[in-house]
Design a protein around this motif. Structure first.
Motif, short mmCIF file in Angstrom:
data_model
loop_
_atom_site.label_atom_id
_atom_site.label_comp_id
_atom_site.label_asym_id
_atom_site.label_seq_id
_atom_site.Cartn_x
_atom_site.Cartn_y
_atom_site.Cartn_z
N UNK A 76 34.44 -67.35 -38.36
CA UNK A 76 34.14 -66.26 -39.28
C UNK A 76 34.19 -64.87 -38.68
N UNK A 77 34.73 -64.70 -37.46
CA UNK A 77 34.77 -63.38 -36.86
C UNK A 77 35.70 -62.45 -37.63
N UNK A 78 35.43 -61.17 -37.56
CA UNK A 78 36.30 -60.19 -38.22
C UNK A 78 37.36 -59.67 -37.26
N UNK A 79 37.23 -59.96 -35.95
CA UNK A 79 38.12 -59.36 -34.96
C UNK A 79 39.38 -60.20 -34.77
N UNK A 114 40.56 -66.21 -39.01
CA UNK A 114 39.30 -65.77 -39.62
C UNK A 114 39.34 -64.27 -39.91
N UNK A 115 39.97 -63.51 -39.02
CA UNK A 115 40.09 -62.07 -39.25
C UNK A 115 40.95 -61.79 -40.48
N UNK A 116 41.98 -62.61 -40.70
CA UNK A 116 42.82 -62.41 -41.88
C UNK A 116 42.03 -62.68 -43.16
N UNK A 139 38.54 -75.37 -41.47
CA UNK A 139 38.51 -74.57 -40.24
C UNK A 139 39.81 -74.70 -39.46
N UNK A 140 40.86 -75.23 -40.11
CA UNK A 140 42.07 -75.61 -39.37
C UNK A 140 42.70 -74.48 -38.59
N UNK A 141 42.72 -73.27 -39.15
CA UNK A 141 43.39 -72.18 -38.45
C UNK A 141 42.50 -71.43 -37.49
N UNK A 142 41.23 -71.80 -37.38
CA UNK A 142 40.28 -71.07 -36.55
C UNK A 142 40.54 -71.33 -35.07
N UNK A 143 40.49 -70.28 -34.26
CA UNK A 143 40.73 -70.42 -32.83
C UNK A 143 39.55 -71.05 -32.11
N UNK A 193 39.26 -55.03 -39.12
CA UNK A 193 39.36 -56.21 -38.25
C UNK A 193 39.63 -55.83 -36.80
N UNK A 194 39.55 -54.54 -36.49
CA UNK A 194 39.82 -54.09 -35.13
C UNK A 194 38.57 -53.52 -34.49
N UNK A 195 38.63 -53.36 -33.17
CA UNK A 195 37.57 -52.67 -32.43
C UNK A 195 38.25 -51.82 -31.35
N UNK A 196 38.12 -52.22 -30.10
CA UNK A 196 38.68 -51.43 -29.00
C UNK A 196 40.09 -51.88 -28.62
N UNK A 197 40.72 -52.75 -29.41
CA UNK A 197 42.00 -53.30 -29.03
C UNK A 197 43.05 -52.23 -28.74
N UNK A 198 43.11 -51.17 -29.58
CA UNK A 198 44.14 -50.16 -29.41
C UNK A 198 43.98 -49.34 -28.13
#
Length: 474
Positions: free
Chosen positions: A75-78, A85-87, A33-37, A326-331
């Motif tokens: 494990x989020x996709x965002x 996790x998104x990567x 889980x090292x890279x997980x935020x 891996x996106x939602x409303x970010x844009x």
């Protein structure tokens, strides 16, 4: 981490970690889980069991581990919530999509000969917005150049001669906020999943008619798809779909070659026709007694996918779909969790900017109750409540299978010596202990270790590619 953001005591946390568990053992412990935020902390017991006999081959308690817990990646996709996790999700999505075009992971290699289309379906216009478009030579066009532009009732001239850069903040913003139909847009967003479902039905019906016209049993052919939803800058959803024609044996999900008489051009024509002819009207609402007409916009793009290095190759479309998965409303510039009566006022404003008005429209129209309550439930998503990535069951493999394979590989690194004919299972008794790293120092060191591991993997891949190239030259 900038020095100005490091809180007092940060250095003390680093020293305390080094003295308590040591950095190397701790980094080895949290490697998964090292890279997980925002990892999940779990506490309990882990058992390795012989499935046939029930014998416990080994047992461990998290109490004997650093901090008495284990970390699991969120494990989020965002990507906006956890880039690492998104990567991972993006890589899985890429291989899931690509294997449905090139074979592998349970898909026969003969699938490369199946007709395949890349389809983009957009929302209709709800009012003029600022845009970024290019000429055939690649030059930026003026946004909305109009010699005969009209002035709206709110005294706004509906024209713009600016050549907006792709990253310009004006893109997607209405020329006149008061003229823009925010109500219709959020209703379209919430109904877009149903519009896609009806379009698929009409495409399937068109395929049956086409098959009969060629003397083919309609039950022997099927269209399979994978689809992602993408938010445009204006806050309206549009869909990208990869559609593949398969032969079919009734009662089986086997991927078979389709009849030669049905080619990509014929399938493209029926997809375009279904998109143009599919529409429905929503149920009545106090604000619109006759309901809203739900249909696709005029910009329907249907193109054939080519294998190889073409601009629309299997790698290109797989990467495109994986990116938007891996996106939602970010844009659109909006990010929030699910809204409530207590929090909606922070984001919703009927007299505010474009996004604030869309959220306000969701909340106001959702007060009707019934099916319309979904607008309130999904107000943080500007009304859209569907899945951001969906696929036909037999398109290729599944996310679950890819996750299981990755977990199995990790388990093999810690496997107990056993008879290879025996089936070994893990039985864990774990409970939730919290979310996030214990300290900022832990988070920084785990993230740095993960970044170094990614760099090493990238260097290894580049070295392998170089060796492969040299072998071909030899």
């Amino acid at each position: 981490m900038p020095t100005s953001t490091i809180r007092p005591g940060f250095a003390a946390d680093i020293i305390a970690r080094s003295e308590s568990t040591g950095w190397e053992p701790w980094l080895s412990h949290v490697a998964g889980a090292a890279g997980c935020s925002n990892p999940v902390r779990l506490r309990g017991d882990l058992h390795t069991v012989n499935e046939s006999t029930g014998q416990v081959l080994s047992a461990r308690s998290t109490g004997s581990m650093p901090d008495g817990i284990i970390y699991k990646a969120c494990g989020t996709r965002r990507a906006s919530l956890c880039p690492t996790c998104a990567k991972t999700y993006q890589h899985d999505a890429f291989h899931l999509v690509r294997s449905g075009m090139t074979g592998g992971k349970g898909v026969p290699e003969t699938v490369t000969a199946h007709p395949a289309l890349f389809v983009t379906l957009t929302a209709p216009a709800f009012g003029p917005v600022h845009t970024h478009t290019l000429t055939a030579s690649g030059k930026v066009r003026p946004c909305r150049a109009r010699r005969d532009a009209v002035t709206c009732p709110h005294d706004v001239r509906l024209a713009c001669h600016t050549r907006h850069d792709e990253s310009a903040g004006q893109i997607g913003q209405p020329l006149c906020l008061d003229c823009y139909d925010h109500d219709a847009q959020v209703v379209w967003n919430v109904a877009s999943g149903e519009l896609w479902r009806r379009t698929r039905i009409n495409i399937d019906r068109g395929l049956s008619r086409l098959a009969k016209a060629h003397g083919i049993d309609p039950a022997s052919v099927r269209l399979r798809y994978v689809k992602v939803a993408e938010f445009q800058r204006r806050g309206a959803v549009h869909f990208h779909a990869l559609i593949r024609l398969d032969g079919r044996m009734p009662g089986s999900d086997a991927i078979l070659p389709p009849p030669a008489a049905l080619d990509a051009e014929a399938i493209a024509a029926l997809v375009a026709d279904a998109a143009a002819s599919t529409s429905f009207r929503t149920e009545e609402h106090d604000k619109r007694p006759e309901g809203w007409l739900i249909r696709w916009g005029a910009q329907v793009d249907v193109r054939q996918v080519e294998l190889g290095d073409d601009e629309l190759s299997e790698n290109h479309v797989a990467g495109y779909l994986a990116k938007y998965a891996t996106k939602a409303t970010e844009d659109t510039g909006h990010l929030s969790g699910r809204l409530t009566e207590a929090t909606v006022s922070v984001y919703a404003d009927p007299e505010g900017d474009h996004i604030a008005r869309l959220i306000a429209a969701c909340w106001r129209l959702g007060s009707e109750g019934g099916e319309w309550i979904r607008l309130r439930k999904w107000a943080h998503m500007l009304g859209f409540g569907g899945h951001f990535m969906t696929k036909a069951r037999a398109w290729s493999t599944t996310f679950g299978a890819l996750r299981d394979a990755r977990a199995q590989w990790i388990r093999c690194q810690h496997e107990v010596d056993t008879d290879p004919t025996e089936t070994i299972v893990l039985v864990n008794y774990l409970r939730y202990d919290g979310t996030g790293w214990h300290t900022e120092a832990d988070a920084l060191m785990a993230s740095s270790a993960a970044a170094r591991a990614r760099e090493q993997r990238q260097l290894a891949r580049e070295a392998l590619d170089e060796l492969t190239t040299m072998d071909r030259l030899d």
